[in-house]
Design an enzyme around this catalytic site. Sequence first.
Site, PDB file in Angstrom:
ATOM      1  N   CYS A 106       0.530  -1.184  -0.223  1.00  0.00           N
ATOM      2  CA  CYS A 106       0.299  -0.203  -0.081  1.00  0.00           C
ATOM      3  C   CYS A 106       1.157   1.068  -0.602  1.00  0.00           C
ATOM      4  O   CYS A 106       0.782   2.380  -0.623  1.00  0.00           O
ATOM      5  CB  CYS A 106      -0.589   0.245   1.235  1.00  0.00           C
ATOM      6  SG  CYS A 106      -2.494  -1.163   1.238  1.00  0.00           S
ATOM      7  N   HIS A 128      -3.169   7.410   2.068  1.00  0.00           N
ATOM      8  CA  HIS A 128      -3.399   5.991   1.824  1.00  0.00           C
ATOM      9  C   HIS A 128      -5.391   5.468   1.710  1.00  0.00           C
ATOM     10  O   HIS A 128      -5.431   5.753   2.838  1.00  0.00           O
ATOM     11  CB  HIS A 128      -2.178   4.932   1.975  1.00  0.00           C
ATOM     12  CG  HIS A 128      -3.233   3.391   1.569  1.00  0.00           C
ATOM     13  ND1 HIS A 128      -4.086   3.182   0.320  1.00  0.00           N
ATOM     14  CD2 HIS A 128      -3.411   2.992   2.390  1.00  0.00           C
ATOM     15  CE1 HIS A 128      -4.582   1.542   0.791  1.00  0.00           C
ATOM     16  NE2 HIS A 128      -3.658   1.554   1.781  1.00  0.00           N
ATOM     17  N   ASN A 182     -10.456  -0.202  -0.727  1.00  0.00           N
ATOM     18  CA  ASN A 182      -8.565  -0.502  -0.816  1.00  0.00           C
ATOM     19  C   ASN A 182      -7.607  -0.451  -2.553  1.00  0.00           C
ATOM     20  O   ASN A 182      -8.178  -1.779  -2.278  1.00  0.00           O
ATOM     21  CB  ASN A 182      -8.311  -1.061   0.357  1.00  0.00           C
ATOM     22  CG  ASN A 182      -6.596  -0.476   1.000  1.00  0.00           C
ATOM     23  OD1 ASN A 182      -5.400  -0.397   0.033  1.00  0.00           O
ATOM     24  ND2 ASN A 182      -5.934  -1.387   2.041  1.00  0.00           N
TER      25      ASN A 182
HETATM   26  N1  ACO Z   1     -18.770  -8.984   7.724  1.00  0.00           N
HETATM   27  C1  ACO Z   1     -19.434  -9.255   8.714  1.00  0.00           C
HETATM   28  N2  ACO Z   1     -18.987  -9.112  10.355  1.00  0.00           N
HETATM   29  C2  ACO Z   1     -17.321  -9.114  10.151  1.00  0.00           C
HETATM   30  C3  ACO Z   1     -16.343  -9.357   9.529  1.00  0.00           C
HETATM   31  C4  ACO Z   1     -17.476  -9.349   7.828  1.00  0.00           C
HETATM   32  N3  ACO Z   1     -17.004  -8.503   6.524  1.00  0.00           N
HETATM   33  N4  ACO Z   1     -15.874  -9.506   8.796  1.00  0.00           N
HETATM   34  C5  ACO Z   1     -14.953  -9.714  10.471  1.00  0.00           C
HETATM   35  N5  ACO Z   1     -16.359  -9.934  11.107  1.00  0.00           N
HETATM   36  C6  ACO Z   1     -16.754 -10.226  12.727  1.00  0.00           C
HETATM   37  C7  ACO Z   1     -15.833 -10.794  13.010  1.00  0.00           C
HETATM   38  O1  ACO Z   1     -15.636 -12.245  13.307  1.00  0.00           O
HETATM   39  C8  ACO Z   1     -16.179 -10.301  14.534  1.00  0.00           C
HETATM   40  O2  ACO Z   1     -17.375 -11.179  15.788  1.00  0.00           O
HETATM   41  P1  ACO Z   1     -16.699 -11.273  16.925  1.00  0.00           P
HETATM   42  O3  ACO Z   1     -16.881 -10.105  17.402  1.00  0.00           O
HETATM   43  O4  ACO Z   1     -17.992 -12.894  16.518  1.00  0.00           O
HETATM   44  O5  ACO Z   1     -15.455 -12.396  16.612  1.00  0.00           O
HETATM   45  C9  ACO Z   1     -16.822  -8.695  14.193  1.00  0.00           C
HETATM   46  O6  ACO Z   1     -16.605  -8.944  13.640  1.00  0.00           O
HETATM   47  C10 ACO Z   1     -15.819  -7.973  14.793  1.00  0.00           C
HETATM   48  O7  ACO Z   1     -14.609  -7.976  14.634  1.00  0.00           O
HETATM   49  P2  ACO Z   1     -12.919  -7.179  14.590  1.00  0.00           P
HETATM   50  O8  ACO Z   1     -12.408  -8.044  13.635  1.00  0.00           O
HETATM   51  O9  ACO Z   1     -12.895  -7.299  15.494  1.00  0.00           O
HETATM   52  O10 ACO Z   1     -13.524  -5.897  13.606  1.00  0.00           O
HETATM   53  P3  ACO Z   1     -13.183  -4.574  13.475  1.00  0.00           P
HETATM   54  O11 ACO Z   1     -13.098  -3.457  14.068  1.00  0.00           O
HETATM   55  O12 ACO Z   1     -11.530  -4.412  14.655  1.00  0.00           O
HETATM   56  O13 ACO Z   1     -13.128  -3.538  12.171  1.00  0.00           O
HETATM   57  C11 ACO Z   1     -11.227  -4.341  10.683  1.00  0.00           C
HETATM   58  C12 ACO Z   1     -11.899  -5.161  11.517  1.00  0.00           C
HETATM   59  C13 ACO Z   1     -12.198  -2.925   9.446  1.00  0.00           C
HETATM   60  C14 ACO Z   1     -10.382  -5.316   9.288  1.00  0.00           C
HETATM   61  C15 ACO Z   1     -10.523  -3.432  11.095  1.00  0.00           C
HETATM   62  O14 ACO Z   1      -9.438  -4.180  12.265  1.00  0.00           O
HETATM   63  C16 ACO Z   1      -9.573  -2.654  10.326  1.00  0.00           C
HETATM   64  O15 ACO Z   1      -9.773  -1.193   9.617  1.00  0.00           O
HETATM   65  N6  ACO Z   1      -8.149  -2.388  10.469  1.00  0.00           N
HETATM   66  C17 ACO Z   1      -7.009  -2.161   9.275  1.00  0.00           C
HETATM   67  C18 ACO Z   1      -6.864  -3.165   8.350  1.00  0.00           C
HETATM   68  C19 ACO Z   1      -6.537  -2.533   7.063  1.00  0.00           C
HETATM   69  O16 ACO Z   1      -7.305  -1.505   6.448  1.00  0.00           O
HETATM   70  N7  ACO Z   1      -6.067  -2.902   6.159  1.00  0.00           N
HETATM   71  C20 ACO Z   1      -5.867  -2.362   4.345  1.00  0.00           C
HETATM   72  C21 ACO Z   1      -4.096  -3.557   4.203  1.00  0.00           C
HETATM   73  S1  ACO Z   1      -3.248  -2.476   5.773  1.00  0.00           S
HETATM   74  C22 ACO Z   1      -3.855  -0.355   5.399  1.00  0.00           C
HETATM   75  O17 ACO Z   1      -3.871   0.015   4.117  1.00  0.00           O
HETATM   76  C23 ACO Z   1      -2.995   0.866   6.235  1.00  0.00           C
END
Ligand code: ACO
Length: 325
Positions: free
Chosen positions: A115, A252, A282
């Site tokens: 990224c 980004h 993304n």
């Molecule tokens: N739909 C519905 N539920 C989901 C999904 C989905 N697509 N994905 C995960 N869940 C569930 C999980 O299983 C979890 O369920 P549980 O509580 O029963 O275990 C619940 O939702 C919460 O999941 P978390 O992982 O705690 O959710 P969080 O609030 O952390 O959000 C996310 C997840 C959006 C991935 C967040 O952590 C994030 O944005 N992280 C950064 C990742 C990123 O941007 N990566 C890109 C590459 S790096 C960069 O570009 C910076």
Amino acid sequence: MSVIRSRLAGVGAYLPQRVVTNDDLAKIVDTSDEWIVERSGIRQRHIAADDELTSDLATRAARAAMENAGVTADDIDLIVVGTTTPDDTFPATAAKVQANLGVPGGFAFDVQAVCSGFLYALATADKFIRAGDVKTALVIGAETFSRLLDWTDRDTCVLFGDGAGAVVLRAAEGEGKNTDTGILSTHLHADGRFRDLLYVNGGPSRGQKVGFVKMEGKEVFRHAVTKLAGVVEEALAANGYTSADLDWIVPHQANRRILSSTSKKVGVGEDRIVVTLDRHANTSAASIPLALCTAVTDGRIKPGQLILLEAMGGGFTWGSALIRL
Ligand code: ACO
């Protein structure tokens, strides 16, 4: 003191025709539009057609940037493509773009910083221009990131999309002051110890398969906010500016909540952050030039303004570029 600066002469972008909404994804994995919008801000993504390759997306964005800059293929001395999804293991996607565009000479190569790929590409081209080796460079971020997605993994498949963005850089004279037009600074960082938090479980040397994206979302989120706020402060301090001097941050486009948290940490209101991730998700290395092109084209970003680009991605890699347009 007279110095060489890389000026942004043109911008271009391309998104594949096929749009996949959150509701479309909810038909194939256990997710919902509400969850995706609330956790990421993403509403839809564009997915490349089966016969569309990263070089095709890159070529379209490059053509648009060249037209916008008023340059022809004969003017291009250097092409750098930031990509994690090259057409082939080799040759470089940049060399394919060179052939597609009919660029008769110069040199062309890819950089791989996921990224942060566009910033790594931009910083590299800027160094060649400032060294006096290159007059006109095409810098492209292009990805068919969908080809790295496991469409049964809801943790990752909802977050990414395909696209390309490009800029044309041209050598120009500056005074060596922070009021110059062009790229004022670039800062790049990497820390390979964080590999396991965000990676693809394949590659030519590891089992000869492309592999799928694996991510510890919460950890990536935490590192992203800290590291992005750090590079914003680093770039401002290096140039004798404060956050009040910034007209725009073009980040980004990963996650709306990362952008909001970073914006709070560095004291730049969300009204000065360009956000386009709702429309294309993304797109990894393509996301900054896509957002930049959108905001320049719709007139939000104007000549003379001070713009900060910042990104963080797998590696980890992260960095910034401070530019006066
Ligand atoms: N739909 C519905 N539920 C989901 C999904 C989905 N697509 N994905 C995960 N869940 C569930 C999980 O299983 C979890 O369920 P549980 O509580 O029963 O275990 C619940 O939702 C919460 O999941 P978390 O992982 O705690 O959710 P969080 O609030 O952390 O959000 C996310 C997840 C959006 C991935 C967040 O952590 C994030 O944005 N992280 C950064 C990742 C990123 O941007 N990566 C890109 C590459 S790096 C960069 O570009 C910076």
